[in-house]
Design a protein around this motif. Structure first.
Motif, PDB file in Angstrom:
ATOM      1  N   PRO A  52       0.808  -1.221   0.000  1.00 48.94           N
ATOM      2  CA  PRO A  52       0.000   0.000   0.000  1.00 48.94           C
ATOM      3  C   PRO A  52       0.841   1.271   0.000  1.00 48.94           C
ATOM      4  CG  PRO A  52      -0.001  -0.992   2.173  1.00 48.94           C
ATOM      5  CD  PRO A  52       0.694  -1.956   1.256  1.00 48.94           C
ATOM      6  N   ASP A  53       0.241   2.315  -0.552  1.00 49.90           N
ATOM      7  CA  ASP A  53       0.867   3.640  -0.566  1.00 49.90           C
ATOM      8  C   ASP A  53       0.421   4.473   0.627  1.00 49.90           C
ATOM      9  OD1 ASP A  53       2.148   3.372  -3.187  1.00 49.90           O
ATOM     10  OD2 ASP A  53       0.087   3.309  -3.925  1.00 49.90           O
ATOM     11  N   PHE A  54      -0.676   4.047   1.260  1.00 47.54           N
ATOM     12  CA  PHE A  54      -1.279   4.801   2.358  1.00 47.54           C
ATOM     13  C   PHE A  54      -2.176   3.854   3.133  1.00 47.54           C
ATOM     14  CE2 PHE A  54      -4.844   7.457   3.938  1.00 47.54           C
ATOM     15  CZ  PHE A  54      -4.130   8.305   4.769  1.00 47.54           C
ATOM     16  N   HIS A  76       8.562   0.931   6.603  1.00 47.04           N
ATOM     17  CA  HIS A  76       8.530   0.916   5.133  1.00 47.04           C
ATOM     18  C   HIS A  76       8.169   2.286   4.551  1.00 47.04           C
ATOM     19  CE1 HIS A  76       8.386  -3.438   5.868  1.00 47.04           C
ATOM     20  NE2 HIS A  76       8.993  -3.509   4.695  1.00 47.04           N
ATOM     21  N   ASN A  77       8.154   3.307   5.408  1.00 44.72           N
ATOM     22  CA  ASN A  77       7.869   4.685   4.984  1.00 44.72           C
ATOM     23  C   ASN A  77       6.506   4.819   4.297  1.00 44.72           C
ATOM     24  OD1 ASN A  77       8.594   7.401   4.968  1.00 44.72           O
ATOM     25  ND2 ASN A  77       9.311   7.274   2.850  1.00 44.72           N
ATOM     26  N   VAL A  78       5.519   4.100   4.813  1.00 44.92           N
ATOM     27  CA  VAL A  78       4.148   4.188   4.287  1.00 44.92           C
ATOM     28  C   VAL A  78       3.362   5.124   5.198  1.00 44.92           C
ATOM     29  CG1 VAL A  78       2.018   2.934   3.787  1.00 44.92           C
ATOM     30  CG2 VAL A  78       4.237   1.862   3.318  1.00 44.92           C
ATOM     31  N   PRO A  79       2.868   6.232   4.657  1.00 40.65           N
ATOM     32  CA  PRO A  79       2.106   7.168   5.489  1.00 40.65           C
ATOM     33  C   PRO A  79       0.760   6.568   5.895  1.00 40.65           C
ATOM     34  CG  PRO A  79       2.022   7.846   3.201  1.00 40.65           C
ATOM     35  CD  PRO A  79       2.954   6.681   3.264  1.00 40.65           C
ATOM     36  N   PHE A  80       0.280   7.004   7.044  1.00 42.13           N
ATOM     37  CA  PHE A  80      -1.008   6.516   7.540  1.00 42.13           C
ATOM     38  C   PHE A  80      -1.616   7.525   8.492  1.00 42.13           C
ATOM     39  CE2 PHE A  80       2.186   5.027  10.490  1.00 42.13           C
ATOM     40  CZ  PHE A  80       1.628   5.280  11.737  1.00 42.13           C
ATOM     41  N   VAL A  81      -2.883   7.330   8.738  1.00 46.63           N
ATOM     42  CA  VAL A  81      -3.589   8.075   9.773  1.00 46.63           C
ATOM     43  C   VAL A  81      -4.320   7.065  10.639  1.00 46.63           C
ATOM     44  CG1 VAL A  81      -3.886  10.183   8.414  1.00 46.63           C
ATOM     45  CG2 VAL A  81      -5.670   8.443   8.376  1.00 46.63           C
ATOM     46  N   PHE A  82      -4.532   7.431  11.888  1.00 49.93           N
ATOM     47  CA  PHE A  82      -5.366   6.630  12.768  1.00 49.93           C
ATOM     48  C   PHE A  82      -6.804   7.123  12.620  1.00 49.93           C
ATOM     49  CE2 PHE A  82      -1.288   6.436  15.180  1.00 49.93           C
ATOM     50  CZ  PHE A  82      -1.113   5.062  15.138  1.00 49.93           C
ATOM     51  N   ARG A 115      -4.331  15.405   1.773  1.00 53.72           N
ATOM     52  CA  ARG A 115      -3.606  16.500   1.125  1.00 53.72           C
ATOM     53  C   ARG A 115      -2.382  16.921   1.951  1.00 53.72           C
ATOM     54  NH1 ARG A 115      -6.497  18.948  -3.111  1.00 53.72           N
ATOM     55  NH2 ARG A 115      -8.599  18.098  -3.288  1.00 53.72           N
ATOM     56  N   SER A 116      -2.528  16.924   3.254  1.00 50.18           N
ATOM     57  CA  SER A 116      -1.412  17.276   4.122  1.00 50.18           C
ATOM     58  C   SER A 116      -0.284  16.257   3.983  1.00 50.18           C
ATOM     59  CB  SER A 116      -1.900  17.342   5.568  1.00 50.18           C
ATOM     60  OG  SER A 116      -0.832  17.567   6.437  1.00 50.18           O
ATOM     61  N   LEU A 117      -0.622  14.982   3.958  1.00 50.36           N
ATOM     62  CA  LEU A 117       0.393  13.943   3.813  1.00 50.36           C
ATOM     63  C   LEU A 117       1.002  13.925   2.415  1.00 50.36           C
ATOM     64  CD1 LEU A 117      -1.257  11.092   5.866  1.00 50.36           C
ATOM     65  CD2 LEU A 117       0.920  12.210   6.361  1.00 50.36           C
ATOM     66  N   ALA A 118       0.252  14.399   1.415  1.00 52.17           N
ATOM     67  CA  ALA A 118       0.764  14.414   0.037  1.00 52.17           C
ATOM     68  C   ALA A 118       1.961  15.353  -0.104  1.00 52.17           C
ATOM     69  CB  ALA A 118      -0.340  14.807  -0.940  1.00 52.17           C
ATOM     70  N   PRO A 122       4.531  12.523  -2.093  1.00 53.15           N
ATOM     71  CA  PRO A 122       3.911  12.951  -3.355  1.00 53.15           C
ATOM     72  C   PRO A 122       3.088  11.872  -4.069  1.00 53.15           C
ATOM     73  CG  PRO A 122       6.201  13.636  -3.276  1.00 53.15           C
ATOM     74  CD  PRO A 122       5.970  12.773  -2.094  1.00 53.15           C
ATOM     75  N   ILE A 123       3.342  10.608  -3.777  1.00 59.25           N
ATOM     76  CA  ILE A 123       2.579   9.551  -4.440  1.00 59.25           C
ATOM     77  C   ILE A 123       1.081   9.682  -4.147  1.00 59.25           C
ATOM     78  CG2 ILE A 123       2.747   7.824  -2.585  1.00 59.25           C
ATOM     79  CD1 ILE A 123       3.231   5.782  -4.911  1.00 59.25           C
ATOM     80  N   LEU A 124       0.735  10.280  -3.002  1.00 54.97           N
ATOM     81  CA  LEU A 124      -0.669  10.440  -2.650  1.00 54.97           C
ATOM     82  C   LEU A 124      -1.383  11.449  -3.547  1.00 54.97           C
ATOM     83  CD1 LEU A 124      -0.489  10.340   1.230  1.00 54.97           C
ATOM     84  CD2 LEU A 124      -1.073   8.502  -0.355  1.00 54.97           C
TER      85      LEU A 124
END
Length: 127
Positions: A52-54, A76-82, A115-118, A122-124
């Protein structure tokens, strides 16, 4: 601007209705490749299968805490939110600086977080 396209998003949520709501919100934001894990072991399986990218993570998954999976995402440097009803101050210190969306998640809240995580991932922003 519609974000999305080929971005692979993993939802880790044990409550099916909430997961379906998140799936619909992501589709409305233009994300089509959305996957659901309703338990931690399935989250790890999907991670290996789809890369996954996110991710959007509920904190309590059927009585198990999601933090071991979150650690995997960080490594793995995959952004996420709770996405949780749990108060952030109850998290251990290492997790308190991550984005937290209160349940039930609304579209604008999710859009702002993406948008904040993008900015740093940038992949987001891929269409």
């Amino acid at each position: 601007m519609v974000l999305g396209g080929a971005v692979r998003i993993l939802i880790v949520e044990d409550e099916l209705l909430l997961a379906m709501d998140l799936h619909c919100l992501l589709n409305e934001l233009g994300y089509e490749n959305v996957y659901l894990a309703q338990n931690i072991s399935r989250a790890f399986e999907l991670f290996d299968a789809i890369h996954p990218d996110f991710a959007i993570l509920d904190v309590n998954i059927g009585g198990d805490l999601v933090f071991p999976f979150a650690t995997n995402l960080v490594s793995h440097n995959v952004p996420f939110v709770f996405s949780t009803g749990v108060r952030p101050e109850t998290f251990s210190v290492e997790w308190q600086n991550y984005a937290i969306l209160s349940k039930p998640v609304i579209g604008t809240q999710l859009d702002v977080a993406m948008r904040s995580l993008a900015v740093s991932h940038p992949i987001l922003a891929r269409r």
